[in-house]
Scaffold this active site. Structure first.
Site, short mmCIF file in Angstrom:
data_model
loop_
_atom_site.label_atom_id
_atom_site.label_comp_id
_atom_site.label_asym_id
_atom_site.label_seq_id
_atom_site.Cartn_x
_atom_site.Cartn_y
_atom_site.Cartn_z
N GLY A 169 0.82 -1.20 0.00
CA GLY A 169 0.00 0.00 0.00
C GLY A 169 0.85 1.25 0.00
N GLY A 170 0.44 2.22 0.81
CA GLY A 170 1.17 3.48 0.89
C GLY A 170 2.60 3.32 1.35
#
Length: 510
Positions: A169-170
């Site tokens: 993800g981030g």
């Protein structure tokens, strides 16, 4: 007073235990070290000074108020590697899966800020399940604060990301903005969306390893620079990489004692280039012959093998290397090799690391796949990077330097400082056969005349002397003397100053 000391020690012991012995055992069972064990291996013995050991998260939703382990899933601080200052953070997978919370991010940001103020590199040991879901937007804000500091530090202090577990993800964007990404085979992976999401959205079935494992990112995507077999080997190699890097963009390249004669001759280089111009040879032999003690730290060794990038030392001082590799696709430039080399050139220029370019390039790879993929823009990245670089630049043409690829590979026209050629160098628009078929198209049916034209073209251009007559090559040198000539060239350039017109930044063809 004793009660206070006991209380402090109890809190410290709780912080050192992370998520508890059961989770530590589970971490070891996966073949992984804990966050603190990794720091101990990375840094010099006894040099680590920790920040925020007792810091805890402030979340109260979803029962989080009942569990507040000290340290909040990341160990941060500073220490030394071979006596040189470095800041470090190491995510602790045993605490909430190493997930990033608001306070977790604050700890990382403090390390980044101090590193920038003090002009020292940052090494991040990443082992995290991503954003802490229980904190919602606060964790996302924390990621953005880390990202901003990655950008602020870019080109000012070296940043190294070591992926030692999940990074999803981030979490992947911070490593992507750092200078080097190192992975561990079989236990680390990086992806924006995991296998379950991929299956839901695209109906593709893929494992985490296939989607974002070390093999994927070091061989196919080029996202990661290098991978090693386990945590211990990885951290040892990170220490080795660190030794080649300056502390910041004003510190100058590190210098270490060397025991290799700068004037050392290498007679084997006189016999390296095959008589057949289409026969390959290993450019690593040239690099090893030029480097102090033959030590070459290769960057992205498994990606775009038609070009080699990495670091060597000459007279104890770090030098960045970019070299065509005739063993792979004849050393041709293509999309991947152009991107790989451009990134390395820009890193070296940002940190005042001199550049050595070894050239044996027949041109750019033709074909629809390359053109549709934007080889023009990607090739221009390498051209832009070399033209923009103001560090000392020394180029050695060993064999072919054809077409636009000759210009791109640190030619004299891009303000390279020293351009040498071996007697075997061929500097021309293209190879003799292709040139003759264009120039003497009317004679294509006459094999004897075509052979004569080819021989004439080779006599004119299959040597470095035409370029030398025009000053595009400073000198034709004996291969055996290359180390001496390169060492003297770099020594003479240590006080080089080259100014550029003021600008906010260039518009490199991204």
């Amino acid at each position: 007073m004793k009660d206070i000391h006991d209380q402090i020690e109890a809190r410290r012991a709780a912080a050192r235990s992370g998520g508890g012995q059961a989770r530590i055992d589970a971490q070891h069972g996966r073949g992984k070290l804990t966050a603190r064990e990794r720091i101990e291996l990375l840094l010099d013995d006894g040099s680590f000074e920790e920040f925020d050991q007792l810091k805890a998260h402030r979340a109260v939703d979803f029962g989080m108020a009942d569990t507040k382990p000290p340290g909040d899933g990341v160990v941060t601080g500073w220490g030394t590697i071979n006596g040189r200052l470095v800041y470090v953070f190491s995510q602790d997978f045993t605490v909430f899966g190493g997930s990033l919370s608001e306070t977790h991010a604050e700890k990382i940001c403090k390390v980044q800020d101090m590193a920038l103020r003090n002009g020292a590199p940052v090494i991040g040991l990443n082992d995290s399940g991503g954003a802490r879901i229980q904190e919602g937007v606060d964790s996302l804000a924390g990621y953005a604060e880390v990202f901003q500091r990655n950008v602020d530090a870019s080109g000012v202090i070296p940043q190294i990301s070591v992926i030692m577990g999940p990074c999803a993800g981030g979490a992947v964007y911070s490593p992507a903005m750092t200078d080097f990404i190192v992975m561990v085979r079989d236990t680390s992976y990086m992806f924006v969306t995991g296998p379950d999401v991929v299956k839901t959205v695209t109906n593709e079935v893929v494992t985490a390893e296939e989607l974002g494992g070390a093999a994927t990112h070091t061989k196919r995507s080029g996202v990661a620079d290098v991978a090693f077999d386990n945590d211990v080997e990885t951290l040892a190699e990170v220490r080795r990489l660190f030794d080649f890097l300056p502390l910041n963009n004003r510190d100058g390249v590190p210098t270490r004692p060397f025991f290799d004669d700068p004037d050392r001759a290498e007679p084997a280089l006189d016999r390296l280039i095959p008589a057949n111009p289409n026969q390959p040879y290993d450019m690593r032999e040239v690099i090893g012959a030029l480097a102090d003690e033959g030590d070459f730290y290769e960057i992205k060794p498994d990606y775009a093998g038609n070009i080699l990038t990495g670091f060597i030392r000459i007279e104890g001082r770090t030098v960045g290397v970019v070299a065509n590799q005739p063993m792979v696709l004849a050393g041709v430039l293509d999309i991947d090799s152009s991107r790989k080399a451009a990134r390395h050139v820009r890193f070296c220029d940002a940190f005042e690391i001199p550049l050595l370019t070894l050239v044996d390039v027949p041109g750019f790879l033709p074909g629809t796949a390359q053109e549709y993929g934007g080889v023009i823009s990607h090739g221009a990245k390498l051209l832009f990077a070399y033209a923009e670089a103001t560090v000392p630049k020394v180029t050695v043409i060993t064999r072919k330097a054809y077409g636009g690829a000759y210009d791109v590979m640190a030619s004299k026209h891009l303000k390279a400082d020293f351009n040498y050629a071996w007697p075997t160098a061929e500097i021309a628009v293209m190879g003799a056969k292709g040139a003759v078929e264009i120039i003497h198209r009317k004679d294509l049916g006459d094999a004897e005349r075509i052979a004569a034209h080819v021989a004439d073209y080779e006599a004119r251009f299959a040597n470095p002397f035409v370029a030398a007559e025009r000053g595009f090559v400073d000198e034709v040198i004996e291969p055996r003397s290359t180390r001496k000539r390169v060492a003297r060239a770099f020594a003479s350039l240590r006080t080089k100053r080259q100014e550029r017109p003021w600008r906010k930044h260039g518009t490199i063809p991204l």
